[in-house]
Design a protein around this motif. Structure first.
Motif, mmCIF file in Angstrom:
data_model
loop_
_atom_site.group_PDB
_atom_site.id
_atom_site.type_symbol
_atom_site.label_atom_id
_atom_site.label_comp_id
_atom_site.label_asym_id
_atom_site.label_seq_id
_atom_site.Cartn_x
_atom_site.Cartn_y
_atom_site.Cartn_z
ATOM 1 N N GLN A 1 -6.157 23.369 10.293
ATOM 2 C CA GLN A 1 -7.500 23.576 10.851
ATOM 3 C C GLN A 1 -7.849 25.060 10.930
ATOM 4 O O GLN A 1 -8.984 25.457 10.637
ATOM 5 N N LYS B 1 -4.356 27.600 0.351
ATOM 6 C CA LYS B 1 -4.475 26.288 0.991
ATOM 7 C C LYS B 1 -3.538 26.145 2.174
ATOM 8 O O LYS B 1 -3.894 25.571 3.211
ATOM 9 N N ALA C 1 -8.617 26.319 7.400
ATOM 10 C CA ALA C 1 -9.941 25.856 6.960
ATOM 11 C C ALA C 1 -11.046 26.607 7.692
ATOM 12 O O ALA C 1 -12.083 26.944 7.107
ATOM 13 N N GLU D 1 -13.963 28.928 6.089
ATOM 14 C CA GLU D 1 -15.355 28.534 6.324
ATOM 15 C C GLU D 1 -16.143 29.672 6.984
ATOM 16 O O GLU D 1 -17.267 29.987 6.578
#
Length: 489
Positions: free
Chosen positions: A369, A286, A372, A376
Protein backbone atom coordinates in the motif's frame (compact mmCIF):
# COMPACT_ATOMS: atom_id res chain seq x y z
CA UNK A 1 19.03 19.12 -20.50
CA UNK A 2 17.43 22.29 -19.12
CA UNK A 3 16.78 25.01 -21.68
CA UNK A 4 16.51 28.38 -19.93
CA UNK A 5 14.19 30.94 -21.54
CA UNK A 6 16.23 33.80 -22.97
CA UNK A 7 14.54 36.54 -20.92
CA UNK A 8 14.78 34.46 -17.74
CA UNK A 9 18.51 33.84 -18.29
CA UNK A 10 19.07 37.54 -18.97
CA UNK A 11 17.28 38.72 -15.82
CA UNK A 12 19.00 36.02 -13.72
CA UNK A 13 22.45 37.10 -14.96
CA UNK A 14 21.52 40.72 -14.27
CA UNK A 15 20.35 39.90 -10.72
CA UNK A 16 23.54 38.04 -9.84
CA UNK A 17 25.61 40.80 -11.44
CA UNK A 18 23.83 43.41 -9.34
CA UNK A 19 24.37 41.39 -6.15
CA UNK A 20 28.04 40.88 -7.01
CA UNK A 21 28.56 44.60 -7.75
CA UNK A 22 26.95 45.73 -4.49
CA UNK A 23 28.87 43.06 -2.58
CA UNK A 24 32.18 44.25 -4.01
CA UNK A 25 31.19 47.85 -3.23
CA UNK A 26 30.52 46.94 0.40
CA UNK A 27 33.75 44.92 0.61
CA UNK A 28 35.70 47.96 -0.60
CA UNK A 29 34.45 50.07 2.29
CA UNK A 30 34.91 47.13 4.66
CA UNK A 31 38.62 47.04 3.79
CA UNK A 32 38.91 50.77 4.48
CA UNK A 33 37.31 50.44 7.92
CA UNK A 34 39.39 47.32 8.69
CA UNK A 35 42.56 49.23 7.79
CA UNK A 36 41.77 51.85 10.45
CA UNK A 37 40.82 49.29 13.08
CA UNK A 38 43.42 47.28 14.96
CA UNK A 39 44.04 43.73 13.81
CA UNK A 40 44.29 40.89 16.33
CA UNK A 41 45.87 38.45 13.87
CA UNK A 42 49.45 39.42 14.89
CA UNK A 43 51.10 38.11 11.75
CA UNK A 44 48.60 35.35 10.90
CA UNK A 45 46.98 35.31 7.50
CA UNK A 46 43.16 35.52 7.66
CA UNK A 47 41.55 32.08 7.57
CA UNK A 48 38.84 33.30 5.20
CA UNK A 49 40.03 35.76 2.60
CA UNK A 50 37.66 38.21 0.95
CA UNK A 51 36.72 36.18 -2.13
CA UNK A 52 36.66 32.82 -0.32
CA UNK A 53 33.63 33.72 1.79
CA UNK A 54 32.19 36.40 -0.50
CA UNK A 55 29.22 34.24 -1.54
CA UNK A 56 28.41 33.39 2.08
CA UNK A 57 28.62 36.98 3.35
CA UNK A 58 26.95 38.82 0.49
CA UNK A 59 24.41 36.32 -0.84
CA UNK A 60 23.78 33.37 1.47
CA UNK A 61 23.47 35.27 4.77
CA UNK A 62 20.80 37.52 3.30
CA UNK A 63 18.48 34.54 2.84
CA UNK A 64 19.79 32.03 5.39
CA UNK A 65 16.40 32.05 7.15
CA UNK A 66 15.22 29.93 4.21
CA UNK A 67 17.70 27.16 5.09
CA UNK A 68 18.52 25.02 8.15
CA UNK A 69 15.07 25.52 9.64
CA UNK A 70 14.88 23.56 12.92
CA UNK A 71 11.92 21.27 13.54
CA UNK A 72 10.54 19.97 16.84
CA UNK A 73 8.68 16.83 15.78
CA UNK A 74 9.13 13.76 13.61
CA UNK A 75 9.34 14.52 9.85
CA UNK A 76 5.89 13.12 9.05
CA UNK A 77 3.40 14.53 6.50
CA UNK A 78 2.94 17.45 8.92
CA UNK A 79 5.62 18.65 11.32
CA UNK A 80 6.44 21.51 13.70
CA UNK A 81 8.79 24.19 12.36
CA UNK A 82 10.47 26.36 15.01
CA UNK A 83 10.30 30.10 14.38
CA UNK A 84 13.54 32.10 14.32
CA UNK A 85 14.26 35.80 14.57
CA UNK A 86 17.22 37.98 13.65
CA UNK A 87 18.27 41.34 15.07
CA UNK A 88 21.31 41.82 12.82
CA UNK A 89 19.96 41.56 9.26
CA UNK A 90 20.08 37.75 9.11
CA UNK A 91 23.74 37.38 10.15
CA UNK A 92 22.59 35.33 13.13
CA UNK A 93 19.27 33.65 13.80
CA UNK A 94 17.85 32.88 17.24
CA UNK A 95 15.26 30.23 17.93
CA UNK A 96 12.03 31.25 19.64
CA UNK A 97 9.55 29.14 21.61
CA UNK A 98 6.92 29.47 18.86
CA UNK A 99 6.31 26.63 16.42
CA UNK A 100 4.21 26.43 13.27
CA UNK A 101 2.46 23.27 12.18
CA UNK A 102 3.43 22.92 8.52
CA UNK A 103 2.76 20.54 5.67
CA UNK A 104 6.09 18.82 4.99
CA UNK A 105 7.24 18.76 1.36
CA UNK A 106 10.96 18.77 2.14
CA UNK A 107 11.87 15.53 3.96
CA UNK A 108 13.03 12.31 2.25
CA UNK A 109 10.40 10.31 4.11
CA UNK A 110 9.29 8.49 0.98
CA UNK A 111 7.48 5.54 2.58
CA UNK A 112 6.46 7.29 5.80
CA UNK A 113 8.69 5.23 8.12
CA UNK A 114 10.27 8.31 9.74
CA UNK A 115 7.22 8.72 11.98
CA UNK A 116 5.98 6.26 14.60
CA UNK A 117 5.07 2.95 12.99
CA UNK A 118 2.99 0.17 14.52
CA UNK A 119 5.50 -2.51 13.50
CA UNK A 120 8.89 -0.74 13.39
CA UNK A 121 8.78 1.55 16.44
CA UNK A 122 8.19 -1.07 19.18
CA UNK A 123 11.04 -3.19 17.79
CA UNK A 124 13.40 -0.23 17.62
CA UNK A 125 12.57 0.62 21.25
CA UNK A 126 13.17 -2.98 22.31
CA UNK A 127 16.56 -3.01 20.55
CA UNK A 128 17.45 0.23 22.35
CA UNK A 129 16.83 -1.47 25.68
CA UNK A 130 18.81 -4.55 24.68
CA UNK A 131 21.80 -3.03 22.83
CA UNK A 132 21.92 0.68 23.93
CA UNK A 133 22.02 3.68 21.56
CA UNK A 134 25.57 3.04 20.35
CA UNK A 135 28.05 0.21 20.14
CA UNK A 136 30.86 2.69 21.03
CA UNK A 137 33.19 0.69 18.83
CA UNK A 138 34.19 0.00 15.26
CA UNK A 139 32.88 -3.01 13.39
CA UNK A 140 36.19 -4.87 13.60
CA UNK A 141 36.48 -4.42 17.37
CA UNK A 142 33.30 -4.71 19.46
CA UNK A 143 30.87 -2.93 17.17
CA UNK A 144 29.28 -5.86 15.34
CA UNK A 145 26.08 -7.08 16.96
CA UNK A 146 23.67 -9.76 15.83
CA UNK A 147 21.55 -6.93 14.39
CA UNK A 148 24.37 -5.82 12.07
CA UNK A 149 24.82 -9.36 10.73
CA UNK A 150 21.04 -9.72 10.28
CA UNK A 151 20.84 -6.33 8.53
CA UNK A 152 23.55 -7.20 6.01
CA UNK A 153 21.86 -10.51 5.21
CA UNK A 154 18.50 -8.73 4.90
CA UNK A 155 19.88 -6.07 2.52
CA UNK A 156 21.65 -8.65 0.32
CA UNK A 157 18.48 -10.74 0.08
CA UNK A 158 16.32 -7.68 -0.63
CA UNK A 159 18.60 -6.59 -3.50
CA UNK A 160 19.24 -10.05 -4.90
CA UNK A 161 23.02 -9.85 -4.35
CA UNK A 162 25.39 -12.34 -2.72
CA UNK A 163 26.47 -10.12 0.19
CA UNK A 164 26.29 -6.59 1.61
CA UNK A 165 28.13 -4.31 4.00
CA UNK A 166 26.53 -1.44 5.94
CA UNK A 167 27.92 1.88 7.20
CA UNK A 168 26.74 4.50 9.66
CA UNK A 169 26.52 7.35 7.14
CA UNK A 170 25.25 7.47 3.57
CA UNK A 171 27.63 10.20 2.39
CA UNK A 172 30.64 8.26 3.65
CA UNK A 173 29.51 5.15 1.81
CA UNK A 174 30.38 6.78 -1.52
CA UNK A 175 33.28 8.95 -0.40
CA UNK A 176 35.06 6.09 1.41
CA UNK A 177 34.32 3.19 -0.97
CA UNK A 178 35.52 4.69 -4.25
CA UNK A 179 39.08 5.37 -2.98
CA UNK A 180 39.28 1.73 -1.86
CA UNK A 181 38.09 0.32 -5.19
CA UNK A 182 39.95 2.70 -7.49
CA UNK A 183 43.47 4.12 -7.66
CA UNK A 184 46.32 5.06 -9.94
CA UNK A 185 46.00 3.55 -13.40
CA UNK A 186 42.23 3.18 -13.00
CA UNK A 187 39.50 5.15 -14.81
CA UNK A 188 36.29 6.51 -13.28
CA UNK A 189 33.62 7.71 -15.73
CA UNK A 190 31.05 9.73 -13.82
CA UNK A 191 27.73 11.31 -14.77
CA UNK A 192 28.09 15.11 -14.82
CA UNK A 193 25.35 15.53 -12.21
CA UNK A 194 26.42 12.85 -9.75
CA UNK A 195 26.18 13.63 -6.03
CA UNK A 196 28.98 15.43 -4.20
CA UNK A 197 29.81 12.28 -2.22
CA UNK A 198 30.65 10.52 -5.50
CA UNK A 199 32.68 13.51 -6.72
CA UNK A 200 34.73 13.65 -3.51
CA UNK A 201 35.19 9.89 -3.44
CA UNK A 202 36.42 9.88 -7.03
CA UNK A 203 38.82 12.77 -6.37
CA UNK A 204 40.20 11.05 -3.28
CA UNK A 205 40.88 7.82 -5.13
CA UNK A 206 43.75 9.14 -7.26
CA UNK A 207 42.18 7.55 -10.33
CA UNK A 208 41.73 9.38 -13.62
CA UNK A 209 38.26 10.92 -13.83
CA UNK A 210 36.25 11.56 -16.97
CA UNK A 211 32.71 12.94 -17.09
CA UNK A 212 29.91 12.18 -19.55
CA UNK A 213 26.90 14.37 -20.28
CA UNK A 214 24.08 13.86 -17.83
CA UNK A 215 22.08 10.69 -18.55
CA UNK A 216 23.14 10.49 -22.22
CA UNK A 217 24.27 6.90 -22.96
CA UNK A 218 25.57 7.81 -26.43
CA UNK A 219 28.04 10.28 -24.92
CA UNK A 220 29.06 7.70 -22.32
CA UNK A 221 29.89 5.29 -25.15
CA UNK A 222 31.90 8.00 -26.93
CA UNK A 223 33.92 8.74 -23.76
CA UNK A 224 34.51 5.03 -23.13
CA UNK A 225 35.67 4.41 -26.69
CA UNK A 226 38.05 7.38 -26.67
CA UNK A 227 39.54 6.54 -23.29
CA UNK A 228 40.08 2.88 -24.14
CA UNK A 229 41.77 3.89 -27.40
CA UNK A 230 44.03 6.49 -25.73
CA UNK A 231 44.85 4.51 -22.59
CA UNK A 232 46.47 6.03 -19.53
CA UNK A 233 47.84 9.59 -19.67
CA UNK A 234 51.47 9.90 -20.90
CA UNK A 235 52.17 6.14 -20.97
CA UNK A 236 49.10 5.14 -23.05
CA UNK A 237 49.08 1.78 -21.31
CA UNK A 238 45.73 0.01 -21.05
CA UNK A 239 43.58 0.96 -18.05
CA UNK A 240 43.84 -1.47 -15.15
CA UNK A 241 40.16 -1.05 -14.34
CA UNK A 242 37.24 1.06 -15.62
CA UNK A 243 34.15 1.85 -13.58
CA UNK A 244 31.05 3.85 -14.62
CA UNK A 245 29.26 5.62 -11.76
CA UNK A 246 25.59 6.64 -12.06
CA UNK A 247 22.62 7.33 -9.79
CA UNK A 248 19.23 5.61 -9.80
CA UNK A 249 17.29 8.85 -9.26
CA UNK A 250 19.24 12.09 -9.50
CA UNK A 251 18.46 14.00 -6.33
CA UNK A 252 18.42 17.50 -7.83
CA UNK A 253 16.71 16.56 -11.10
CA UNK A 254 14.26 13.82 -10.10
CA UNK A 255 15.25 11.93 -13.26
CA UNK A 256 15.52 8.17 -13.57
CA UNK A 257 18.84 6.82 -14.80
CA UNK A 258 18.79 5.26 -18.28
CA UNK A 259 20.13 2.11 -16.72
CA UNK A 260 19.34 -0.52 -19.41
CA UNK A 261 21.28 1.42 -22.08
CA UNK A 262 24.17 2.19 -19.70
CA UNK A 263 24.47 -1.45 -18.59
CA UNK A 264 24.48 -2.57 -22.23
CA UNK A 265 27.30 -0.14 -23.09
CA UNK A 266 29.34 -1.17 -20.05
CA UNK A 267 29.01 -4.83 -21.01
CA UNK A 268 30.18 -4.00 -24.53
CA UNK A 269 33.34 -2.25 -23.30
CA UNK A 270 33.94 -4.46 -20.24
CA UNK A 271 33.47 -1.65 -17.70
CA UNK A 272 32.07 -2.12 -14.19
CA UNK A 273 28.77 -0.45 -13.20
CA UNK A 274 28.48 1.39 -9.87
CA UNK A 275 24.85 2.32 -9.12
CA UNK A 276 23.95 4.83 -6.38
CA UNK A 277 20.35 4.16 -5.33
CA UNK A 278 20.14 6.63 -2.44
CA UNK A 279 16.84 8.10 -3.68
CA UNK A 280 15.45 5.12 -5.59
CA UNK A 281 15.79 2.09 -3.31
CA UNK A 282 12.51 1.49 -1.51
CA UNK A 283 10.79 4.33 -3.38
CA UNK A 284 10.33 2.90 -6.89
CA UNK A 285 9.66 -0.52 -8.34
CA UNK A 286 6.72 -2.84 -7.78
CA UNK A 287 8.21 -4.23 -4.56
CA UNK A 288 10.45 -1.25 -3.74
CA UNK A 289 13.66 -2.76 -5.08
CA UNK A 290 14.66 0.40 -6.95
CA UNK A 291 15.40 1.28 -10.56
CA UNK A 292 16.63 -2.20 -11.48
CA UNK A 293 13.18 -3.58 -10.77
CA UNK A 294 11.41 -0.56 -12.30
CA UNK A 295 13.40 -0.61 -15.54
CA UNK A 296 13.74 -4.38 -15.86
CA UNK A 297 17.50 -4.65 -15.25
CA UNK A 298 18.91 -7.81 -13.68
CA UNK A 299 20.82 -6.90 -10.51
CA UNK A 300 23.49 -9.40 -11.60
CA UNK A 301 24.39 -6.90 -14.35
CA UNK A 302 25.12 -4.17 -11.78
CA UNK A 303 28.49 -4.89 -10.21
CA UNK A 304 28.29 -2.53 -7.22
CA UNK A 305 24.98 -1.42 -5.73
CA UNK A 306 25.07 1.46 -3.28
CA UNK A 307 22.16 2.97 -1.36
CA UNK A 308 21.17 4.73 1.84
CA UNK A 309 18.66 4.02 4.60
CA UNK A 310 17.82 7.69 5.22
CA UNK A 311 15.17 8.11 2.53
CA UNK A 312 12.76 5.19 2.31
CA UNK A 313 13.52 3.34 5.55
CA UNK A 314 13.34 6.10 8.17
CA UNK A 315 16.81 5.48 9.56
CA UNK A 316 20.45 6.39 8.85
CA UNK A 317 23.48 4.90 7.15
CA UNK A 318 24.27 3.32 3.82
CA UNK A 319 25.16 0.01 2.19
CA UNK A 320 27.21 -1.58 -0.57
CA UNK A 321 25.94 -4.82 -2.11
CA UNK A 322 27.78 -7.05 -4.56
CA UNK A 323 29.66 -10.31 -4.82
CA UNK A 324 31.00 -12.08 -1.74
CA UNK A 325 34.54 -11.45 -2.95
CA UNK A 326 33.90 -7.69 -3.23
CA UNK A 327 32.27 -7.39 0.20
CA UNK A 328 34.99 -9.45 1.87
CA UNK A 329 37.62 -7.18 0.30
CA UNK A 330 35.82 -4.05 1.57
CA UNK A 331 35.61 -5.46 5.09
CA UNK A 332 39.41 -5.85 5.11
CA UNK A 333 40.28 -2.49 3.52
CA UNK A 334 37.53 0.15 3.81
CA UNK A 335 38.31 2.87 6.43
CA UNK A 336 34.60 3.46 7.07
CA UNK A 337 34.35 -0.16 8.22
CA UNK A 338 37.69 -0.39 10.02
CA UNK A 339 37.80 2.94 11.86
CA UNK A 340 34.28 4.42 12.07
CA UNK A 341 31.76 3.60 14.78
CA UNK A 342 29.22 1.06 13.57
CA UNK A 343 25.64 1.96 12.80
CA UNK A 344 23.46 2.42 15.90
CA UNK A 345 21.63 -0.80 16.86
CA UNK A 346 18.16 0.85 17.07
CA UNK A 347 18.80 2.36 13.63
CA UNK A 348 19.75 -1.08 12.32
CA UNK A 349 16.58 -2.60 13.79
CA UNK A 350 14.49 0.17 12.20
CA UNK A 351 15.90 -0.73 8.77
CA UNK A 352 15.30 -4.46 9.25
CA UNK A 353 11.74 -3.86 10.37
CA UNK A 354 10.90 -1.44 7.56
CA UNK A 355 12.26 -3.83 4.92
CA UNK A 356 10.08 -6.57 6.40
CA UNK A 357 7.05 -4.28 6.12
CA UNK A 358 7.90 -3.52 2.48
CA UNK A 359 8.21 -7.25 1.73
CA UNK A 360 5.00 -8.07 3.61
CA UNK A 361 6.84 -10.18 6.19
CA UNK A 362 5.06 -8.32 8.99
CA UNK A 363 1.88 -10.22 8.11
CA UNK A 364 0.16 -7.27 6.42
CA UNK A 365 -0.03 -5.62 3.02
CA UNK A 366 0.97 -2.18 4.34
CA UNK A 367 4.23 -2.29 2.39
CA UNK A 368 2.45 -2.75 -0.93
CA UNK A 369 0.00 0.00 0.00
CA UNK A 370 2.84 2.40 0.81
CA UNK A 371 4.56 1.69 -2.51
CA UNK A 372 1.33 2.21 -4.43
CA UNK A 373 0.64 5.41 -2.49
CA UNK A 374 4.02 7.03 -3.12
CA UNK A 375 3.75 6.22 -6.82
CA UNK A 376 0.20 7.59 -7.01
CA UNK A 377 1.10 10.74 -5.04
CA UNK A 378 4.19 11.42 -7.15
CA UNK A 379 2.47 11.08 -10.50
CA UNK A 380 -0.61 13.09 -9.42
CA UNK A 381 1.41 15.95 -7.95
CA UNK A 382 3.80 16.18 -10.91
CA UNK A 383 0.91 16.19 -13.38
CA UNK A 384 -0.98 18.93 -11.52
CA UNK A 385 2.11 21.15 -11.23
CA UNK A 386 2.73 20.86 -14.97
CA UNK A 387 -0.90 21.70 -15.72
CA UNK A 388 -0.52 24.88 -13.64
CA UNK A 389 2.37 26.06 -15.83
CA UNK A 390 5.35 25.32 -13.59
CA UNK A 391 8.59 24.02 -15.09
CA UNK A 392 8.93 20.67 -13.31
CA UNK A 393 11.94 18.40 -13.83
CA UNK A 394 12.12 14.64 -13.52
CA UNK A 395 10.28 11.53 -14.62
CA UNK A 396 7.06 9.81 -13.66
CA UNK A 397 7.22 7.57 -10.55
CA UNK A 398 10.03 9.72 -9.10
CA UNK A 399 9.09 11.21 -5.69
CA UNK A 400 11.56 14.09 -6.28
CA UNK A 401 10.06 17.08 -8.11
CA UNK A 402 12.22 20.16 -8.71
CA UNK A 403 10.29 23.35 -9.58
CA UNK A 404 12.56 25.77 -11.44
CA UNK A 405 12.96 29.24 -9.88
CA UNK A 406 16.09 30.55 -11.70
CA UNK A 407 16.19 34.13 -10.37
CA UNK A 408 18.00 34.57 -7.01
CA UNK A 409 15.32 36.94 -5.69
CA UNK A 410 12.68 34.25 -6.21
CA UNK A 411 14.48 31.78 -3.92
CA UNK A 412 13.67 33.53 -0.62
CA UNK A 413 10.37 34.89 -1.93
CA UNK A 414 9.03 31.42 -2.75
CA UNK A 415 10.31 29.85 0.47
CA UNK A 416 9.06 32.58 2.81
CA UNK A 417 5.63 32.92 1.19
CA UNK A 418 5.09 29.17 1.37
CA UNK A 419 6.09 29.14 5.05
CA UNK A 420 3.62 31.95 5.78
CA UNK A 421 0.93 29.62 4.45
CA UNK A 422 2.15 26.69 6.59
CA UNK A 423 3.85 24.88 3.74
CA UNK A 424 7.48 23.86 4.32
CA UNK A 425 9.52 23.51 1.12
CA UNK A 426 13.23 23.18 0.35
CA UNK A 427 14.86 25.70 -1.98
CA UNK A 428 18.19 24.84 -3.56
CA UNK A 429 20.73 27.17 -5.16
CA UNK A 430 24.44 27.41 -5.94
CA UNK A 431 26.71 25.59 -5.14
CA UNK A 432 24.31 22.62 -4.91
CA UNK A 433 23.07 23.52 -8.41
CA UNK A 434 24.59 25.54 -11.27
CA UNK A 435 24.40 29.29 -10.67
CA UNK A 436 21.47 29.93 -13.02
CA UNK A 437 19.43 26.85 -12.11
CA UNK A 438 18.01 27.57 -8.65
CA UNK A 439 14.95 25.51 -7.80
CA UNK A 440 12.53 24.37 -5.14
CA UNK A 441 12.79 20.62 -4.54
CA UNK A 442 9.55 18.90 -3.60
CA UNK A 443 9.82 15.47 -1.96
CA UNK A 444 6.60 13.52 -1.48
CA UNK A 445 5.74 10.76 0.96
CA UNK A 446 3.34 7.84 1.14
CA UNK A 447 2.06 9.46 4.34
CA UNK A 448 0.62 12.42 2.40
CA UNK A 449 -3.13 12.20 1.88
CA UNK A 450 -4.87 13.49 -1.24
CA UNK A 451 -6.20 16.40 0.86
CA UNK A 452 -2.61 17.29 1.84
CA UNK A 453 -1.56 17.35 -1.80
CA UNK A 454 -4.53 19.45 -2.89
CA UNK A 455 -3.76 21.99 -0.16
CA UNK A 456 -0.09 22.07 -1.19
CA UNK A 457 -1.02 22.59 -4.83
CA UNK A 458 -3.30 25.50 -3.92
CA UNK A 459 -0.54 27.19 -1.92
CA UNK A 460 2.15 26.58 -4.55
CA UNK A 461 -0.14 27.89 -7.29
CA UNK A 462 -0.92 31.04 -5.31
CA UNK A 463 2.71 31.68 -4.45
CA UNK A 464 3.77 30.82 -8.00
CA UNK A 465 1.49 33.54 -9.36
CA UNK A 466 2.82 36.00 -6.78
CA UNK A 467 6.51 35.25 -7.41
CA UNK A 468 6.18 34.75 -11.16
CA UNK A 469 7.57 31.26 -11.70
CA UNK A 470 4.87 29.83 -13.98
CA UNK A 471 7.03 29.81 -17.08
CA UNK A 472 4.53 27.89 -19.22
CA UNK A 473 0.86 28.62 -19.98
CA UNK A 474 -1.52 26.76 -17.67
CA UNK A 475 -3.89 24.18 -19.07
CA UNK A 476 -7.56 25.27 -19.08
CA UNK A 477 -9.55 23.60 -16.35
CA UNK A 478 -11.95 20.95 -17.53
CA UNK A 479 -15.57 21.38 -16.42
CA UNK A 480 -16.59 18.87 -13.76
CA UNK A 481 -19.97 17.50 -12.85
CA UNK A 482 -21.22 18.37 -9.39
CA UNK A 483 -21.12 14.74 -8.35
CA UNK A 484 -17.47 14.38 -9.40
CA UNK A 485 -16.18 17.24 -7.29
CA UNK A 486 -14.06 16.38 -4.30
CA UNK A 487 -15.32 18.17 -1.23
CA UNK A 488 -12.64 18.93 1.34
CA UNK A 489 -13.30 19.66 4.94
Amino acid sequence: MITIPYLTALTTYFSYGLLFAFGQFRDFFRKIFDWWSKSNLQGYAPICLGLEDFYIRRLYLRIQDCFNRPISSSPDAWFDVVERISNDNNKTLKRTTKVNRCLNLGSYNYLGFAAADEYCTPRAIESLKKFSPSTCSTRVDGGTTTLHAELEECVAKFLGKEAAIVFGMGYVTNSAILPVLMGKGHLIISDSLNHNSIVNGARGSGATIRVFQHNIPSHLEKVLREQIADGQPRTHRPWKKIIVVVEGIYSMEGELCKLPEIVSICKKYKAYVYLDEAHSIGAVGKTGRGVCELLGVDTADVDIMMGTFTKSFGSCGGYIAGSKQLIQYLKYTCPAHLYATSISPPAAQQIISSIKVVLGEDGSNRGAQKLAKIRENSNFFRSELQKMGFEVLGDNDSPVMPIMLYNPAKIPAFSRECLKRNLAVVTVAFPATPLLLARARICLSASHSREDLVKALEVISEVGDMVGIKYFPAEPKKPQLEGDRVKLE
